[in-house]
Enzyme design. Structure first.
Site, short mmCIF file in Angstrom:
data_model
loop_
_atom_site.label_atom_id
_atom_site.label_comp_id
_atom_site.label_asym_id
_atom_site.label_seq_id
_atom_site.Cartn_x
_atom_site.Cartn_y
_atom_site.Cartn_z
N SER A 54 14.30 7.47 53.86
CA SER A 54 14.89 7.38 52.53
C SER A 54 15.53 8.72 52.20
CB SER A 54 13.82 7.05 51.49
OG SER A 54 14.33 7.18 50.17
N TYR A 81 5.29 7.84 47.52
CA TYR A 81 6.30 7.30 48.44
C TYR A 81 7.08 8.44 49.09
CZ TYR A 81 10.52 4.82 49.99
OH TYR A 81 11.58 4.34 50.72
#
Length: 287
Positions: free
Chosen positions: A138, A151
């Site tokens: 990401s 995360y």
């Protein structure tokens, strides 16, 4: 002979699209997912109907499950040329509102699931002296943002791990790279373990905090709509990496039109600094 690609997390989102697209292009595909005979039976049936596709039960939180999925793939197709570590969940909320147990769930899937994939395929790839491992991380693995700390922690860890592993496997003809998507609607924030489990903590942060949290989420949602972010873009980028000549693949690939791929500039800027650091440390021979 067609390449064989094992993809984790193919029940929905990026993984499902990748499996379909790669099958259409004639690749052998092992589509890994949990609950093949229950919750995901319909999607498993859909993917199994495609040519050159097998669906394998694969829970990335279980070493035995990952190893069995790899064994089934090799038994069917004779080997594995590419592993796409795609399975993941995303947690959105205040850091303090996540218990340690809830954070462990995120790390178990995102980080340790990736590690299990590596450990299962590296012996095969070393023996055949070739291979490609693509980690779907990401932009939040190199640039941090508020209210998504657990995360982000998993993705930072994968980015750092990938950089290290590159040195260790390059002499075997194995490449490992990261692909960093921006915001896309994939259902990743709705999975089990993605939400804070200590929301009573929000009250201690003062009146209006929940509204602020919702506002930030609304902004992100609006950006996805404004830029018509399509998960197909991530599948296309993954296939492009697979089809590049060995030795020409970039270490980092960003897919985020919201920022005009600004993360790519940041990721690329690290490379000359990384090389100079290695030289100054006396480790230049590994470059």
């Amino acid at each position: 002979m067609s390449k064989t690609i094992l993809i984790t997390g193919t029940s929905a989102g990026f993984g499902k699209i990748m499996a379909i697209d790669l099958a259409k292009k004639g690749y052998n595909v092992a589509a890994g997912m949990r609950n093949v005979s229950s919750k995901n039976a319909e999607v498993a049936k859909e993917l199994s109907a495609l040519p050159n596709v097998i669906v394998v039960e694969m829970d990335v939180t279980s070493t035995d499950s990952v190893n069995t999925a790899v064994e089934q793939t090799v038994a069917k197709f004779g080997g594995i040329d590419v592993l796409v570590n795609n399975a993941g969940i995303a947690g959105y909320g205040l850091f303090e509102a996540f218990s340690v147990e809830q954070m462990k769930r995120l790390f178990e899937v995102n980080l340790w699931g990736t590690v299990r994939g590596y450990l299962a395929v590296l012996p095969l790839m070393r023996e055949q002296r070739s291979g490609l491992i693509i980690n779907i991380t990401s932009g939040l693995g190199i640039i941090s943002a508020p209210y998504i700390a657990p995360y982000t922690g998993t993705k930072y860890a994968i980015e750092g791990m990938t950089e290290t592993i590159r040195y260790e496997v390059q002499n075997f003809g194995i490449e490992t790279v990261t692909l960093q998507p921006g915001p896309f609607r994939t259902g990743i924030t709705e999975k089990e373990g993605a939400q804070p489990d200590r929301t009573e903590i929000y009250e201690a942060y003062g009146e209006g905090f929940t509204d602020k949290l919702q506002k930030l989420g609304g902004i992100m949602s609006g950006k996805m709509d404004e830029y018509a972010m399509d998960p197909q873009e991530v599948s296309d980028a993954t296939i492009n990496l697979i089809e590049m000549e060995p030795g020409t693949r970039p270490y980092y690939t960003v897919v985020n039109r919201v920022t005009d791929n600004l993360e790519q500039e940041y990721a690329d800027s690290k490379d000359p600094i990384r090389k100079e650091w290695m030289k100054r440390m006396g480790w230049g021979e590994w470059l």
